[in-house]
Design an enzyme around this catalytic site. Sequence first.
Site, PDB file in Angstrom:
ATOM      1  N   ARG A  46      41.319  45.346  41.865  1.00 56.03           N
ATOM      2  CA  ARG A  46      40.062  45.995  42.253  1.00 56.03           C
ATOM      3  C   ARG A  46      40.304  47.500  42.242  1.00 56.03           C
ATOM      4  O   ARG A  46      41.408  47.960  42.033  1.00 56.03           O
ATOM      5  CB  ARG A  46      39.525  45.474  43.582  1.00 56.03           C
ATOM      6  N   GLY A  47      39.229  48.251  42.482  1.00 60.29           N
ATOM      7  CA  GLY A  47      39.326  49.708  42.343  1.00 60.29           C
ATOM      8  C   GLY A  47      38.784  50.064  40.968  1.00 60.29           C
ATOM      9  O   GLY A  47      39.158  49.427  39.960  1.00 60.29           O
ATOM     10  N   ALA A  48      37.896  51.073  40.917  1.00 53.91           N
ATOM     11  CA  ALA A  48      37.154  51.363  39.691  1.00 53.91           C
ATOM     12  C   ALA A  48      38.052  51.544  38.441  1.00 53.91           C
ATOM     13  O   ALA A  48      37.872  50.839  37.442  1.00 53.91           O
ATOM     14  CB  ALA A  48      36.264  52.581  39.918  1.00 53.91           C
ATOM     15  N   ARG A  89      31.825  42.824  37.780  1.00 53.91           N
ATOM     16  CA  ARG A  89      31.451  43.657  38.928  1.00 53.91           C
ATOM     17  C   ARG A  89      30.494  44.747  38.447  1.00 53.91           C
ATOM     18  O   ARG A  89      30.801  45.458  37.479  1.00 53.91           O
ATOM     19  CB  ARG A  89      32.708  44.269  39.572  1.00 53.91           C
ATOM     20  N   GLN A 196      40.549  46.690  52.582  1.00 49.57           N
ATOM     21  CA  GLN A 196      41.399  47.404  51.617  1.00 49.57           C
ATOM     22  C   GLN A 196      42.215  48.508  52.286  1.00 49.57           C
ATOM     23  O   GLN A 196      43.315  48.829  51.834  1.00 49.57           O
ATOM     24  CB  GLN A 196      40.538  48.030  50.502  1.00 49.57           C
ATOM     25  N   ASP A 237      33.177  54.963  42.813  1.00 50.44           N
ATOM     26  CA  ASP A 237      32.949  53.903  41.823  1.00 50.44           C
ATOM     27  C   ASP A 237      31.961  54.330  40.739  1.00 50.44           C
ATOM     28  O   ASP A 237      32.006  53.831  39.614  1.00 50.44           O
ATOM     29  CB  ASP A 237      32.444  52.631  42.515  1.00 50.44           C
ATOM     30  N   ASN A 247      30.497  54.580  46.483  1.00 50.29           N
ATOM     31  CA  ASN A 247      31.867  54.187  46.832  1.00 50.29           C
ATOM     32  C   ASN A 247      31.782  53.063  47.863  1.00 50.29           C
ATOM     33  O   ASN A 247      30.688  52.656  48.260  1.00 50.29           O
ATOM     34  CB  ASN A 247      32.644  55.399  47.369  1.00 50.29           C
ATOM     35  N   LYS A 248      32.912  52.600  48.290  1.00 56.28           N
ATOM     36  CA  LYS A 248      32.983  51.475  49.218  1.00 56.28           C
ATOM     37  C   LYS A 248      32.023  51.626  50.394  1.00 56.28           C
ATOM     38  O   LYS A 248      31.886  52.724  50.948  1.00 56.28           O
ATOM     39  CB  LYS A 248      34.428  51.353  49.708  1.00 56.28           C
TER      40      LYS A 248
END
Length: 350
Positions: A46-48, A89, A196, A237, A247-248
């Site tokens: 995960r993570g852009a 995603r 995370q 993101d 973002n998150k």
Amino acid sequence: MNYKTIEWKNDGVRILDQRRLPGQVRYLDCKDALSVAKAIKTMAIRGAPAIGVAAAMGIALAGKKIRTHRQESFRREMEKVCTRMGQTRPTAVNLFWAINRMRRILEQVNRYGVEETRRRLVKEALLIHKEDIEVNKKIGEYGKRLIRNGARILTHCNAGALATAGYGTALGVLYAAWAEGKRFHVYADETRPMLQGARLTAWELTQANIPVTVLSDNMSGWLMKHGRIDLVIVGADRIAKNGDVANKIGTYSLATLANHHHIPFYVAAPVSTIDFQLVSGERIPIEERNVREVTHITGKRITPKGIKVFNPAFDVTPHSLITGIITEKGILRKPFKKAIHRCRVNTVVK
Ligand code: MRU
């Protein structure tokens, strides 16, 4: 780093399974594109930037597996794989950016033929991986000047080596400052519901011997009020042309708090996270994930059965709340619209 987030190995894609961290360091060996897509969707990776690299490698893997030698059917089959990758995603634009780079290679199949295109796809995926590390290091070089000795820095989610090909954006800035001899303390929001911060940021900063304290998500305001946070740095993101940042989930609350307490709020992200098609953050698609992520913690139910749950994975922070955006081309400042436009056309902003 003594671990690899993702690598191309023995004609397969090896992924550090982040669902198991910090308890276990286990790797997933994906032998086909479908298992890479599943790893992205289930957040093994995960993570852009990391999911962009994974998608590119998954597409390259499919190129190796598709048996046909006919150019048109190769392209058709590969297009299905690209579409499938894009369905994993929706929010991080790096995913679509990487898929489009792979599509551009596929478009040239008539010129190079199927065999050569297979090779070119692998080459492109490896290049995306390599470039991401280089770009992160540049972000770190530009960003490290913002870190004072003794600073107390708050971050949200994980925008580190685990979220990229292997260095990090927000945490990359911290790695660069640390390497230069600066000493500081990091506060990591735990980042519910997937934790995370508590699991991944705490783990990777500990691996790098950078002191870190985990906070639950509702604690940062209190610390700010008591003058115990000097700076906030987060990843992104998707960034719209006006500087709005997805973002998150929780980033927006943090930015609002930072603004209220006059604490600088920085976003660190590669230019590949900027969506040059989007005028503002309003149209950024926000992923909604399975409610089980909220109702359960490590497999144990924490809410009454049948309760209503809302689980958006991201939020959008308006550009007005952001002090600067640290990219590989320099630190973008307000007015972001102008800075982002310049950063598209020029190589270096500052
Ligand atoms: O749902 P995730 O874990 O993929 O969300 C990750 C984030 O929000 C990160 O901050 C962002 O992708 C930047 S990673 C360099």
